[in-house]
Design a protein around this motif. Structure first.
Motif, PDB file in Angstrom:
ATOM      1  N   PRO A  37      48.803  47.013  43.149  1.00 57.16           N
ATOM      2  CA  PRO A  37      48.341  46.336  44.362  1.00 57.16           C
ATOM      3  C   PRO A  37      47.988  44.878  44.084  1.00 57.16           C
ATOM      4  O   PRO A  37      46.839  44.511  43.946  1.00 57.16           O
ATOM      5  CB  PRO A  37      47.090  47.146  44.745  1.00 57.16           C
ATOM      6  N   PHE A  38      48.990  43.998  44.020  1.00 51.26           N
ATOM      7  CA  PHE A  38      48.768  42.618  43.619  1.00 51.26           C
ATOM      8  C   PHE A  38      47.932  41.836  44.628  1.00 51.26           C
ATOM      9  O   PHE A  38      47.352  40.818  44.278  1.00 51.26           O
ATOM     10  CB  PHE A  38      50.117  41.917  43.424  1.00 51.26           C
ATOM     11  N   GLU A  39      47.929  42.289  45.876  1.00 50.40           N
ATOM     12  CA  GLU A  39      47.189  41.512  46.866  1.00 50.40           C
ATOM     13  C   GLU A  39      45.687  41.795  46.805  1.00 50.40           C
ATOM     14  O   GLU A  39      44.901  41.125  47.440  1.00 50.40           O
ATOM     15  CB  GLU A  39      47.726  41.799  48.282  1.00 50.40           C
ATOM     16  N   LEU A  40      45.278  42.783  46.025  1.00 47.70           N
ATOM     17  CA  LEU A  40      43.859  43.098  45.898  1.00 47.70           C
ATOM     18  C   LEU A  40      43.232  42.289  44.768  1.00 47.70           C
ATOM     19  O   LEU A  40      43.917  41.893  43.831  1.00 47.70           O
ATOM     20  CB  LEU A  40      43.676  44.593  45.584  1.00 47.70           C
ATOM     21  N   PRO A  41      41.917  42.046  44.840  1.00 46.68           N
ATOM     22  CA  PRO A  41      41.236  41.435  43.696  1.00 46.68           C
ATOM     23  C   PRO A  41      41.419  42.312  42.458  1.00 46.68           C
ATOM     24  O   PRO A  41      41.621  43.522  42.558  1.00 46.68           O
ATOM     25  CB  PRO A  41      39.765  41.410  44.142  1.00 46.68           C
ATOM     26  N   ALA A  42      41.344  41.701  41.283  1.00 43.58           N
ATOM     27  CA  ALA A  42      41.613  42.419  40.031  1.00 43.58           C
ATOM     28  C   ALA A  42      40.731  43.656  39.883  1.00 43.58           C
ATOM     29  O   ALA A  42      41.194  44.721  39.453  1.00 43.58           O
ATOM     30  CB  ALA A  42      41.412  41.492  38.841  1.00 43.58           C
ATOM     31  N   ASP A  43      39.448  43.538  40.250  1.00 44.22           N
ATOM     32  CA  ASP A  43      38.543  44.677  40.092  1.00 44.22           C
ATOM     33  C   ASP A  43      38.961  45.845  40.979  1.00 44.22           C
ATOM     34  O   ASP A  43      38.927  47.005  40.554  1.00 44.22           O
ATOM     35  CB  ASP A  43      37.100  44.266  40.419  1.00 44.22           C
ATOM     36  N   ASP A  44      39.371  45.563  42.224  1.00 45.87           N
ATOM     37  CA  ASP A  44      39.789  46.623  43.134  1.00 45.87           C
ATOM     38  C   ASP A  44      41.084  47.280  42.659  1.00 45.87           C
ATOM     39  O   ASP A  44      41.250  48.497  42.740  1.00 45.87           O
ATOM     40  CB  ASP A  44      39.988  46.059  44.542  1.00 45.87           C
ATOM     41  N   ALA A  45      42.006  46.448  42.181  1.00 47.04           N
ATOM     42  CA  ALA A  45      43.280  46.979  41.697  1.00 47.04           C
ATOM     43  C   ALA A  45      43.060  47.856  40.472  1.00 47.04           C
ATOM     44  O   ALA A  45      43.682  48.915  40.321  1.00 47.04           O
ATOM     45  CB  ALA A  45      44.226  45.835  41.356  1.00 47.04           C
ATOM     46  N   ARG A  46      42.165  47.436  39.604  1.00 48.16           N
ATOM     47  CA  ARG A  46      41.859  48.216  38.402  1.00 48.16           C
ATOM     48  C   ARG A  46      41.250  49.559  38.780  1.00 48.16           C
ATOM     49  O   ARG A  46      41.595  50.593  38.199  1.00 48.16           O
ATOM     50  CB  ARG A  46      40.916  47.429  37.498  1.00 48.16           C
ATOM     51  N   ALA A  47      40.357  49.551  39.779  1.00 52.42           N
ATOM     52  CA  ALA A  47      39.743  50.801  40.231  1.00 52.42           C
ATOM     53  C   ALA A  47      40.788  51.741  40.813  1.00 52.42           C
ATOM     54  O   ALA A  47      40.738  52.965  40.592  1.00 52.42           O
ATOM     55  CB  ALA A  47      38.661  50.502  41.269  1.00 52.42           C
ATOM     56  N   GLN A  48      41.763  51.193  41.531  1.00 51.19           N
ATOM     57  CA  GLN A  48      42.815  52.021  42.109  1.00 51.19           C
ATOM     58  C   GLN A  48      43.674  52.650  41.007  1.00 51.19           C
ATOM     59  O   GLN A  48      44.062  53.817  41.101  1.00 51.19           O
ATOM     60  CB  GLN A  48      43.683  51.181  43.039  1.00 51.19           C
ATOM     61  N   MET A  49      43.960  51.874  39.966  1.00 52.93           N
ATOM     62  CA  MET A  49      44.730  52.419  38.853  1.00 52.93           C
ATOM     63  C   MET A  49      43.930  53.489  38.111  1.00 52.93           C
ATOM     64  O   MET A  49      44.467  54.512  37.690  1.00 52.93           O
ATOM     65  CB  MET A  49      45.137  51.309  37.890  1.00 52.93           C
TER      66      MET A  49
END
Length: 311
Positions: A241-253
Protein backbone atom coordinates in the motif's frame (compact mmCIF):
# COMPACT_ATOMS: atom_id res chain seq x y z
CA UNK A 1 4.25 3.80 -13.09
CA UNK A 2 1.25 2.63 -11.11
CA UNK A 3 -1.91 0.72 -11.83
CA UNK A 4 -5.00 0.33 -9.68
CA UNK A 5 -4.82 -2.52 -7.23
CA UNK A 6 -7.56 -4.18 -5.19
CA UNK A 7 -9.66 -2.23 -2.73
CA UNK A 8 -8.00 1.10 -3.44
CA UNK A 9 -4.48 -0.25 -2.87
CA UNK A 10 -1.94 0.91 -5.45
CA UNK A 11 0.08 -1.79 -7.18
CA UNK A 12 3.25 -0.10 -8.36
CA UNK A 13 4.69 -1.26 -11.66
CA UNK A 14 8.32 -0.90 -12.62
CA UNK A 15 9.14 -0.41 -16.28
CA UNK A 16 12.48 -0.86 -17.94
CA UNK A 17 13.71 -1.05 -21.50
CA UNK A 18 13.76 -4.55 -22.95
CA UNK A 19 17.46 -4.12 -23.66
CA UNK A 20 17.95 -4.00 -19.88
CA UNK A 21 15.72 -7.01 -19.27
CA UNK A 22 17.82 -9.14 -21.60
CA UNK A 23 21.19 -7.55 -20.73
CA UNK A 24 23.88 -9.65 -19.10
CA UNK A 25 24.71 -8.66 -15.55
CA UNK A 26 25.33 -10.15 -12.12
CA UNK A 27 23.65 -8.92 -8.94
CA UNK A 28 22.92 -10.27 -5.49
CA UNK A 29 19.34 -10.40 -4.24
CA UNK A 30 20.04 -7.40 -1.97
CA UNK A 31 21.39 -5.35 -4.88
CA UNK A 32 18.36 -6.22 -6.99
CA UNK A 33 16.00 -5.12 -4.23
CA UNK A 34 17.73 -1.74 -4.05
CA UNK A 35 17.49 -1.41 -7.84
CA UNK A 36 13.78 -2.36 -7.89
CA UNK A 37 13.06 0.26 -5.24
CA UNK A 38 15.07 2.81 -7.26
CA UNK A 39 13.21 2.02 -10.49
CA UNK A 40 9.86 2.54 -8.80
CA UNK A 41 10.83 6.16 -8.10
CA UNK A 42 11.77 7.11 -11.67
CA UNK A 43 9.68 9.53 -13.68
CA UNK A 44 9.89 10.66 -17.30
CA UNK A 45 10.00 14.22 -15.95
CA UNK A 46 13.26 13.64 -14.04
CA UNK A 47 16.24 15.73 -15.05
CA UNK A 48 19.87 14.57 -15.36
CA UNK A 49 21.56 14.53 -11.99
CA UNK A 50 18.35 13.80 -10.07
CA UNK A 51 19.10 12.15 -6.72
CA UNK A 52 16.75 9.35 -5.67
CA UNK A 53 16.30 8.50 -2.01
CA UNK A 54 15.74 4.88 -0.97
CA UNK A 55 14.83 4.52 2.69
CA UNK A 56 16.17 1.46 4.48
CA UNK A 57 12.97 1.12 6.49
CA UNK A 58 10.97 1.17 3.28
CA UNK A 59 13.12 -1.61 1.85
CA UNK A 60 12.59 -3.70 4.97
CA UNK A 61 8.87 -3.05 4.85
CA UNK A 62 8.65 -4.07 1.21
CA UNK A 63 10.79 -7.20 1.44
CA UNK A 64 10.20 -8.42 4.99
CA UNK A 65 13.99 -8.76 5.19
CA UNK A 66 16.29 -6.88 7.50
CA UNK A 67 19.34 -5.09 6.09
CA UNK A 68 22.22 -3.87 8.21
CA UNK A 69 24.58 -0.98 7.50
CA UNK A 70 27.40 -3.27 6.34
CA UNK A 71 25.17 -5.17 3.89
CA UNK A 72 23.85 -1.96 2.35
CA UNK A 73 27.30 -0.42 1.94
CA UNK A 74 28.58 -3.58 0.32
CA UNK A 75 25.56 -3.73 -2.01
CA UNK A 76 25.79 -0.11 -3.15
CA UNK A 77 29.56 -0.51 -3.63
CA UNK A 78 28.92 -3.53 -5.82
CA UNK A 79 26.18 -1.69 -7.73
CA UNK A 80 28.68 1.06 -8.51
CA UNK A 81 30.97 -1.51 -10.09
CA UNK A 82 28.40 -3.70 -11.87
CA UNK A 83 28.43 -3.46 -15.64
CA UNK A 84 25.46 -4.02 -17.94
CA UNK A 85 26.30 -5.45 -21.36
CA UNK A 86 23.65 -4.14 -23.78
CA UNK A 87 23.96 -5.25 -27.38
CA UNK A 88 21.99 -4.45 -30.53
CA UNK A 89 22.77 -4.67 -34.24
CA UNK A 90 24.80 -1.47 -34.22
CA UNK A 91 26.77 -1.55 -30.97
CA UNK A 92 27.74 -3.17 -27.69
CA UNK A 93 27.34 -0.86 -24.71
CA UNK A 94 29.12 -1.56 -21.43
CA UNK A 95 27.60 0.71 -18.82
CA UNK A 96 27.19 0.98 -15.07
CA UNK A 97 23.79 1.61 -13.54
CA UNK A 98 24.87 4.19 -10.94
CA UNK A 99 26.95 7.36 -11.08
CA UNK A 100 27.05 7.54 -7.29
CA UNK A 101 25.60 6.12 -4.09
CA UNK A 102 25.64 7.91 -0.76
CA UNK A 103 24.49 6.55 2.61
CA UNK A 104 23.21 9.29 4.97
CA UNK A 105 24.31 8.26 8.45
CA UNK A 106 21.70 8.29 11.16
CA UNK A 107 18.87 8.81 8.67
CA UNK A 108 18.58 5.34 7.15
CA UNK A 109 18.60 6.81 3.63
CA UNK A 110 20.59 5.86 0.54
CA UNK A 111 20.85 8.55 -2.17
CA UNK A 112 21.36 7.13 -5.64
CA UNK A 113 22.28 8.84 -8.90
CA UNK A 114 21.80 7.10 -12.27
CA UNK A 115 24.58 7.17 -14.85
CA UNK A 116 23.61 9.29 -17.87
CA UNK A 117 24.37 6.54 -20.41
CA UNK A 118 21.83 4.31 -18.63
CA UNK A 119 19.12 6.94 -18.31
CA UNK A 120 17.61 6.51 -21.81
CA UNK A 121 17.04 2.82 -21.16
CA UNK A 122 15.28 3.50 -17.87
CA UNK A 123 13.33 6.69 -18.50
CA UNK A 124 12.96 7.36 -22.24
CA UNK A 125 10.99 4.16 -22.69
CA UNK A 126 8.45 5.02 -25.40
CA UNK A 127 6.84 1.74 -26.50
CA UNK A 128 9.71 -0.63 -25.81
CA UNK A 129 9.41 -1.67 -22.19
CA UNK A 130 8.92 -4.47 -19.76
CA UNK A 131 6.56 -3.83 -16.85
CA UNK A 132 6.52 -5.92 -13.71
CA UNK A 133 5.01 -5.48 -10.29
CA UNK A 134 7.37 -4.06 -7.70
CA UNK A 135 5.92 -5.97 -4.78
CA UNK A 136 6.24 -9.23 -6.74
CA UNK A 137 9.86 -8.56 -7.70
CA UNK A 138 10.71 -7.70 -4.10
CA UNK A 139 8.97 -10.76 -2.67
CA UNK A 140 11.27 -13.14 -4.55
CA UNK A 141 14.32 -14.23 -2.56
CA UNK A 142 16.27 -16.07 -5.28
CA UNK A 143 18.32 -13.82 -7.56
CA UNK A 144 17.56 -16.27 -10.38
CA UNK A 145 13.83 -15.97 -9.70
CA UNK A 146 14.12 -12.17 -9.83
CA UNK A 147 15.90 -12.29 -13.21
CA UNK A 148 13.54 -14.89 -14.72
CA UNK A 149 10.56 -12.86 -13.48
CA UNK A 150 11.90 -9.80 -15.31
CA UNK A 151 12.43 -11.89 -18.42
CA UNK A 152 8.99 -13.55 -18.56
CA UNK A 153 7.28 -10.23 -17.75
CA UNK A 154 8.58 -8.99 -21.09
CA UNK A 155 6.45 -11.67 -22.79
CA UNK A 156 3.38 -11.82 -20.53
CA UNK A 157 1.08 -10.27 -23.14
CA UNK A 158 2.12 -12.94 -25.64
CA UNK A 159 1.76 -15.92 -23.30
CA UNK A 160 5.18 -17.41 -23.96
CA UNK A 161 8.75 -16.31 -24.47
CA UNK A 162 10.80 -16.86 -27.54
CA UNK A 163 12.93 -20.00 -27.51
CA UNK A 164 16.31 -19.24 -25.94
CA UNK A 165 19.39 -21.32 -26.45
CA UNK A 166 20.74 -22.47 -23.10
CA UNK A 167 23.88 -20.48 -23.81
CA UNK A 168 21.83 -17.31 -24.39
CA UNK A 169 19.80 -17.93 -21.23
CA UNK A 170 22.95 -18.48 -19.19
CA UNK A 171 24.54 -15.32 -20.61
CA UNK A 172 21.58 -13.25 -19.38
CA UNK A 173 21.81 -14.73 -15.88
CA UNK A 174 25.60 -14.36 -15.92
CA UNK A 175 26.03 -18.11 -15.51
CA UNK A 176 28.28 -18.25 -18.57
CA UNK A 177 30.86 -15.81 -19.88
CA UNK A 178 30.49 -15.24 -23.66
CA UNK A 179 34.26 -14.81 -23.87
CA UNK A 180 34.92 -17.99 -21.93
CA UNK A 181 37.19 -16.29 -19.39
CA UNK A 182 35.06 -17.24 -16.37
CA UNK A 183 34.05 -20.83 -15.54
CA UNK A 184 30.52 -21.79 -16.57
CA UNK A 185 28.04 -22.48 -13.75
CA UNK A 186 25.53 -25.36 -13.67
CA UNK A 187 27.06 -27.05 -16.69
CA UNK A 188 24.74 -30.05 -16.56
CA UNK A 189 21.08 -29.56 -17.51
CA UNK A 190 20.08 -31.43 -14.34
CA UNK A 191 21.90 -28.87 -12.17
CA UNK A 192 20.48 -25.96 -14.18
CA UNK A 193 16.98 -27.31 -13.56
CA UNK A 194 17.55 -28.05 -9.89
CA UNK A 195 19.26 -24.83 -8.82
CA UNK A 196 17.91 -22.27 -11.30
CA UNK A 197 14.82 -23.20 -13.32
CA UNK A 198 12.79 -25.10 -10.71
CA UNK A 199 13.61 -22.60 -7.95
CA UNK A 200 12.64 -19.67 -10.17
CA UNK A 201 9.38 -21.26 -11.35
CA UNK A 202 8.34 -22.28 -7.82
CA UNK A 203 8.93 -18.81 -6.33
CA UNK A 204 7.33 -16.92 -9.24
CA UNK A 205 4.23 -19.13 -9.17
CA UNK A 206 3.90 -18.85 -5.39
CA UNK A 207 4.56 -15.14 -4.92
CA UNK A 208 3.77 -13.15 -8.06
CA UNK A 209 1.04 -12.20 -10.50
CA UNK A 210 2.36 -14.72 -13.05
CA UNK A 211 2.13 -18.49 -13.32
CA UNK A 212 4.90 -19.89 -15.48
CA UNK A 213 6.27 -23.19 -16.72
CA UNK A 214 9.13 -24.08 -19.01
CA UNK A 215 10.02 -26.62 -21.67
CA UNK A 216 13.50 -27.87 -22.45
CA UNK A 217 14.03 -28.68 -26.13
CA UNK A 218 16.52 -30.99 -27.78
CA UNK A 219 18.68 -30.84 -30.83
CA UNK A 220 19.65 -34.40 -31.64
CA UNK A 221 19.95 -36.05 -28.22
CA UNK A 222 20.98 -33.14 -26.01
CA UNK A 223 18.86 -30.43 -24.43
CA UNK A 224 20.07 -27.08 -25.72
CA UNK A 225 17.06 -24.69 -25.67
CA UNK A 226 14.46 -23.45 -23.20
CA UNK A 227 11.07 -21.76 -23.61
CA UNK A 228 8.81 -20.31 -20.91
CA UNK A 229 5.01 -20.22 -20.88
CA UNK A 230 3.20 -17.46 -18.97
CA UNK A 231 -0.32 -17.02 -17.58
CA UNK A 232 -1.65 -14.25 -15.37
CA UNK A 233 -2.92 -15.12 -11.89
CA UNK A 234 -4.17 -13.25 -8.86
CA UNK A 235 -1.11 -12.22 -6.81
CA UNK A 236 -0.76 -14.36 -3.71
CA UNK A 237 1.29 -11.79 -1.81
CA UNK A 238 -0.11 -8.66 -0.21
CA UNK A 239 -0.12 -5.64 -2.49
CA UNK A 240 2.14 -2.97 -1.07
CA UNK A 241 0.00 0.00 0.00
CA UNK A 242 2.32 2.76 -1.24
CA UNK A 243 -0.22 5.50 -0.73
CA UNK A 244 -0.29 4.86 3.03
CA UNK A 245 2.22 6.30 5.51
CA UNK A 246 5.10 3.89 6.18
CA UNK A 247 3.83 2.99 9.66
CA UNK A 248 0.34 2.10 8.38
CA UNK A 249 1.73 0.08 5.49
CA UNK A 250 4.04 -1.80 7.84
CA UNK A 251 1.11 -2.61 10.14
CA UNK A 252 -0.88 -3.94 7.19
CA UNK A 253 2.01 -6.19 6.17
CA UNK A 254 2.41 -7.38 9.77
CA UNK A 255 -1.29 -8.24 9.89
CA UNK A 256 -0.92 -10.24 6.69
CA UNK A 257 2.06 -12.15 8.11
CA UNK A 258 -0.01 -13.07 11.17
CA UNK A 259 -2.90 -14.22 8.99
CA UNK A 260 -0.57 -16.33 6.84
CA UNK A 261 0.78 -18.04 9.98
CA UNK A 262 -2.74 -18.72 11.27
CA UNK A 263 -2.66 -16.13 14.07
CA UNK A 264 -6.15 -14.65 13.76
CA UNK A 265 -7.33 -14.33 17.36
CA UNK A 266 -8.34 -10.67 17.66
CA UNK A 267 -6.82 -10.24 21.12
CA UNK A 268 -3.46 -11.69 20.06
CA UNK A 269 -3.38 -9.69 16.83
CA UNK A 270 -4.15 -6.48 18.72
CA UNK A 271 -1.43 -7.23 21.30
CA UNK A 272 1.22 -7.93 18.66
CA UNK A 273 0.39 -4.99 16.41
CA UNK A 274 0.16 -2.68 19.42
CA UNK A 275 3.69 -3.52 20.55
CA UNK A 276 6.64 -2.17 18.51
CA UNK A 277 8.85 -4.85 20.11
CA UNK A 278 6.53 -7.71 19.10
CA UNK A 279 6.04 -6.26 15.61
CA UNK A 280 9.81 -6.12 15.10
CA UNK A 281 10.04 -9.68 16.41
CA UNK A 282 7.39 -10.72 13.89
CA UNK A 283 9.28 -9.30 10.89
CA UNK A 284 12.50 -10.86 12.19
CA UNK A 285 10.77 -14.23 12.58
CA UNK A 286 9.33 -14.08 9.03
CA UNK A 287 12.77 -13.21 7.66
CA UNK A 288 14.33 -16.20 9.44
CA UNK A 289 11.58 -18.44 8.10
CA UNK A 290 12.25 -17.28 4.54
CA UNK A 291 15.99 -17.77 4.89
CA UNK A 292 15.46 -21.14 6.64
CA UNK A 293 17.30 -20.01 9.77
CA UNK A 294 14.17 -21.22 11.59
CA UNK A 295 12.45 -24.48 10.67
CA UNK A 296 8.71 -24.49 11.35
CA UNK A 297 6.96 -26.32 8.55
CA UNK A 298 3.96 -27.50 10.58
CA UNK A 299 3.07 -24.62 12.89
CA UNK A 300 5.13 -21.43 12.43
CA UNK A 301 2.47 -19.33 14.17
CA UNK A 302 2.61 -21.49 17.28
CA UNK A 303 6.39 -21.28 17.33
CA UNK A 304 6.33 -17.51 17.03
CA UNK A 305 3.85 -17.19 19.91
CA UNK A 306 5.90 -19.57 22.08
CA UNK A 307 9.19 -17.76 21.37
CA UNK A 308 7.66 -14.43 22.39
CA UNK A 309 5.90 -15.61 25.54
CA UNK A 310 2.42 -15.37 24.05
CA UNK A 311 1.58 -19.01 24.54
Amino acid sequence: MSTPGNEGVTSVQVRQHNAITTARYEMSACEMDIVFALLSKLSSQDKPGTMYQVRVRELEMLTGRQWNYKQLLESTEQLNSRIYHIEDKAKVLQVGLLASAEYLKGKGIIELEISEKMRPYLIDLKSNFTSYHLQAALSLTSKFAKRVYQLVSQWKDVGHTKTYSLDEFKYMLNLKDPKGKEPEQYVSVADLQRYVLKVAVAQINERTDLNISYELLKSSRAYDRVKFFINAQEPKQLLIPFELPADDARAQMARKHLETMGIVDAKLVHEILGSPKLTEALFGFVYKLKTEKIKADKNPGGLFLKMNGLR
